[in-house]
Write a protein that holds these residues in place. Structure first.
Motif, PDB file in Angstrom:
ATOM      1  N   TYR A  43      32.666 122.941 108.478  1.00 33.37           N
ATOM      2  CA  TYR A  43      31.563 123.262 109.391  1.00 33.37           C
ATOM      3  C   TYR A  43      30.960 121.974 109.949  1.00 33.37           C
ATOM      4  N   GLY A  44      30.735 121.012 109.053  1.00 29.36           N
ATOM      5  CA  GLY A  44      30.182 119.735 109.472  1.00 29.36           C
ATOM      6  C   GLY A  44      31.106 119.003 110.432  1.00 29.36           C
ATOM      7  N   VAL A  61      18.173 114.738  92.380  1.00 29.29           N
ATOM      8  CA  VAL A  61      19.150 114.721  91.302  1.00 29.29           C
ATOM      9  C   VAL A  61      18.642 113.819  90.182  1.00 29.29           C
ATOM     10  N   GLN A  82      21.371 125.048  93.189  1.00 29.48           N
ATOM     11  CA  GLN A  82      22.787 124.702  93.330  1.00 29.48           C
ATOM     12  C   GLN A  82      23.434 124.454  91.967  1.00 29.48           C
ATOM     13  N   GLU A  83      22.727 123.709  91.114  1.00 29.89           N
ATOM     14  CA  GLU A  83      23.251 123.427  89.774  1.00 29.89           C
ATOM     15  C   GLU A  83      23.366 124.707  88.952  1.00 29.89           C
ATOM     16  N   ASP A 100      30.735 112.564  99.904  1.00 33.14           N
ATOM     17  CA  ASP A 100      32.094 113.083  99.767  1.00 33.14           C
ATOM     18  C   ASP A 100      32.683 113.524 101.107  1.00 33.14           C
ATOM     19  N   PHE A 101      31.809 113.953 102.033  1.00 30.49           N
ATOM     20  CA  PHE A 101      32.317 114.471 103.304  1.00 30.49           C
ATOM     21  C   PHE A 101      32.556 113.366 104.341  1.00 30.49           C
ATOM     22  N   HIS A 102      32.054 112.163 104.069  1.00 33.36           N
ATOM     23  CA  HIS A 102      32.286 111.042 105.000  1.00 33.36           C
ATOM     24  C   HIS A 102      32.503 109.763 104.207  1.00 33.36           C
ATOM     25  N   GLN A 103      33.593 109.723 103.473  1.00 39.05           N
ATOM     26  CA  GLN A 103      33.803 108.608 102.561  1.00 39.05           C
ATOM     27  C   GLN A 103      34.065 107.293 103.266  1.00 39.05           C
ATOM     28  N   GLU A 114      27.657 112.157  95.984  1.00 36.33           N
ATOM     29  CA  GLU A 114      28.558 112.192  94.836  1.00 36.33           C
ATOM     30  C   GLU A 114      28.758 110.807  94.240  1.00 36.33           C
ATOM     31  N   THR A 167      24.807 117.518 110.029  1.00 34.18           N
ATOM     32  CA  THR A 167      25.945 118.094 109.299  1.00 34.18           C
ATOM     33  C   THR A 167      25.703 117.970 107.791  1.00 34.18           C
ATOM     34  N   PRO A 168      26.307 118.873 107.008  1.00 33.30           N
ATOM     35  CA  PRO A 168      26.120 118.786 105.561  1.00 33.30           C
ATOM     36  C   PRO A 168      26.809 117.557 104.970  1.00 33.30           C
ATOM     37  N   ILE A 215      17.632 116.840  98.686  1.00 35.67           N
ATOM     38  CA  ILE A 215      17.868 117.315  97.328  1.00 35.67           C
ATOM     39  C   ILE A 215      17.331 116.274  96.358  1.00 35.67           C
ATOM     40  N   MET A 257      22.192 119.833 102.527  1.00 38.74           N
ATOM     41  CA  MET A 257      22.342 120.527 103.805  1.00 38.74           C
ATOM     42  C   MET A 257      21.742 119.676 104.923  1.00 38.74           C
ATOM     43  N   LEU A 307      40.492 115.576 101.775  1.00 36.55           N
ATOM     44  CA  LEU A 307      39.411 116.323 101.123  1.00 36.55           C
ATOM     45  C   LEU A 307      39.849 117.758 100.831  1.00 36.55           C
ATOM     46  N   LEU A 320      31.887 124.209 103.991  1.00 36.27           N
ATOM     47  CA  LEU A 320      30.753 123.379 104.432  1.00 36.27           C
ATOM     48  C   LEU A 320      31.237 122.105 105.115  1.00 36.27           C
ATOM     49  N   PHE A 321      32.259 121.512 104.516  1.00 34.50           N
ATOM     50  CA  PHE A 321      32.821 120.277 105.059  1.00 34.50           C
ATOM     51  C   PHE A 321      33.383 120.524 106.466  1.00 34.50           C
ATOM     52  N   ARG A 335      27.501 119.573  82.561  1.00 33.75           N
ATOM     53  CA  ARG A 335      27.168 118.423  83.407  1.00 33.75           C
ATOM     54  C   ARG A 335      26.188 118.827  84.515  1.00 33.75           C
ATOM     55  N   GLU A 379      27.815 115.674 100.886  1.00 30.20           N
ATOM     56  CA  GLU A 379      27.746 115.836  99.432  1.00 30.20           C
ATOM     57  C   GLU A 379      27.473 114.481  98.802  1.00 30.20           C
ATOM     58  N   GLN A 411      22.431 117.458  85.169  1.00 28.59           N
ATOM     59  CA  GLN A 411      22.046 116.974  86.499  1.00 28.59           C
ATOM     60  C   GLN A 411      20.730 117.610  86.942  1.00 28.59           C
ATOM     61  N   ARG A 452      27.734 112.573  89.227  1.00 23.54           N
ATOM     62  CA  ARG A 452      26.834 113.542  89.849  1.00 23.54           C
ATOM     63  C   ARG A 452      27.448 114.040  91.149  1.00 23.54           C
ATOM     64  N   GLU A 453      27.226 115.298  91.492  1.00 25.88           N
ATOM     65  CA  GLU A 453      27.596 115.768  92.825  1.00 25.88           C
ATOM     66  C   GLU A 453      26.684 116.900  93.248  1.00 25.88           C
ATOM     67  N   LYS A 454      26.159 116.773  94.464  1.00 25.23           N
ATOM     68  CA  LYS A 454      25.279 117.818  94.958  1.00 25.23           C
ATOM     69  C   LYS A 454      25.309 117.824  96.479  1.00 25.23           C
ATOM     70  N   ILE A 455      25.424 119.020  97.026  1.00 24.38           N
ATOM     71  CA  ILE A 455      25.485 119.153  98.473  1.00 24.38           C
ATOM     72  C   ILE A 455      24.078 119.025  99.073  1.00 24.38           C
ATOM     73  N   ALA A 458      31.036 120.607 113.834  1.00 27.19           N
ATOM     74  CA  ALA A 458      29.809 120.252 114.543  1.00 27.19           C
ATOM     75  C   ALA A 458      29.926 118.833 115.096  1.00 27.19           C
TER      76      ALA A 458
END
Lengths: 107, 286
Positions: free
Chosen positions: B136-137, A79, B66-67, A94-97, A61, A56-57, A77, A72, B7, B133-134, B197, A59, B201, A67-70, B140
């Motif tokens: 979707y995850g 950074v 992405q940035e 961010d998606f599973h805090q 963060e 699963t994706p 990734i 996949m 979220l 995206l969140f 920012r 983020e 990054q 910083r924040e970057k998804i 799944a």
């Protein structure tokens, strides 16, 4: 042509710096970071590679080092972070805090 | 369920605040409901597309796609807001006067309005793609309470947007467009700072000082209030130097643009005839 020029322009600093920046790796598995504590040099620009081994994706963060970057599923990734002053900086997924938490220690 | 709701709430809130300011700034413009609704619709479709191609975007431009994508979306919004602000400086007073006279429905500003439609679309697209995206995850992973979480999050985020909107409506009409114009200026400056920012990054911009100050002990970026202020005025608890530069440049550029290109409605009406006369004056100021 224009697009190429812009791309070249953006690529320049990457080429110039890519060789000197130390890289650190974080791996995400089952919505957890490994390692959960990452020691990095203070006052140095570093690069963090985040590998997501989940299906699963996520983020990557941090409010502490902003910083924040998804990331996949099953990919990675990179950074750029810092230079950071010595100290502790939290990061999270961010998606599973509830599970994806970690600390960056700059020293 | 509450994790999902939280979220979704945060992402919806960020988009909702931008939509709210746009809605307030276009008060009294005919058919703006359609424009804003259309912008939200476009944004949601765009968010689905972006989420679908997230992998390809991330891989583009040697890993910093992405940035670059985020920065471009933000800069596009800054440009459109900037254009609108300067346009409003010459037509805003007119708009306010008409509104007083006919109590609403003013036929004006279609071109400026479609720019703001794009701003709405871009805001929804950016925050929406993260939600997609969140979810979707989550899907799944077989999380339960998905639909309820989503519904609570959307409802909560939109409610705060509506509250702000009705709060803004209480500003006396005389000051209304001045106030919303300032909100747009600060909004644009904050978006530009976020774009900077992203470029830091990706290592495409120098940071010019990593943490100019640290006010996270007072108000952290992660808190709901911090997030709201981040969108509304570009608040950042630990800004880098380059972010401050981008922020200041946008504020100054829009103030100067308003001063030089705007003016009272009367001047605006005369301008076509006296363009030649006005030009040297502009040069002198610059």
């Amino acid at each position: 042509m224009k697009r190429f020029l812009i791309a070249a322009l953006f690529a320049l600093p990457l080429v110039a710096i890519a060789t000197e920046v130390p890289m650190f790796t974080l791996t995400i598995k089952d919505h957890r970071y490994q390692p959960t504590t990452l020691k990095v040099p203070a006052d140095t620009k570093i690069k963090i590679k985040v590998i997501n081994n989940d299906s699963t994706p996520e983020e990557f963060e941090s409010s502490d080092f902003s910083r924040e970057k998804i990331v996949m599923p099953n990919s990675s990734i990179e950074v750029f972070v810092g230079p950071l002053k010595a100290g502790e900086y939290k990061f999270f997924g961010d998606f599973h805090q509830d599970t994806a938490q970690g600390v960056l220690i700059a020293e | 369920m509450w994790g999902i709701a939280l979220l979704v709430f945060r992402e919806v809130l960020e988009a909702a605040l931008i939509v709210t300011i746009v809605a307030a700034a276009t008060r009294g413009v005919a058919r703006r409901g359609w424009f804003i609704g259309g912008g939200i619709g476009l944004g949601v479709s765009g968010a689905l597309l972006v989420a679908t191609f997230a992998g390809a975007i991330a891989g583009a431009a040697s890993g910093v796609g992405q940035e670059l994508f985020n920065a471009c979306v933000l800069f596009a919004a800054v440009l459109m807001i900037g254009w609108h602000v300067i346009w409003m400086s010459s037509h805003g007073r007119e708009l306010a006067q008409h509104m007083k006279a006919v109590g609403g429905a003013v036929q004006t500003g279609a071109s400026s309005l479609s720019l703001l439609l794009a701003v709405v679309a871009l805001a929804v697209l950016r925050e929406g793609s993260e939600v997609v995206l969140f979810l979707y995850g989550m899907m799944a992973g077989g999380a339960d309470g998905l639909v309820r979480g989503l519904a609570i999050g959307i409802a909560g985020g939109s409610t705060v947007g509506f509250l702000l909107y009705f709060g803004l409506l209480r500003i006396p009409l005389r000051y209304f467009f001045t106030a919303t114009n300032w909100m747009l200026v600060l909004l644009a400056a904050g978006l530009a700072s976020s774009a900077a920012r992203y470029l830091v990054q990706a290592n495409l911009l120098p940071e010019l000082g990593s943490q100019i100050w640290d006010s996270s002990w007072l108000l952290s970026d992660g808190s709901v209030l911090g997030k709201m202020l981040h969108i509304l005025i570009g608040y950042d608890a630990r800004p880098s130097g380059i972010q401050l530069v981008f922020y200041a440049v946008v504020v100054i550029a829009l103030m100067l643009g308003t001063r030089l290109l705007g003016g009272s409605p009367r001047q605006a009406a005369v301008r076509p005839a006296s363009k030649a006369a006005a030009a040297p004056e502009l040069d002198a100021v610059v």
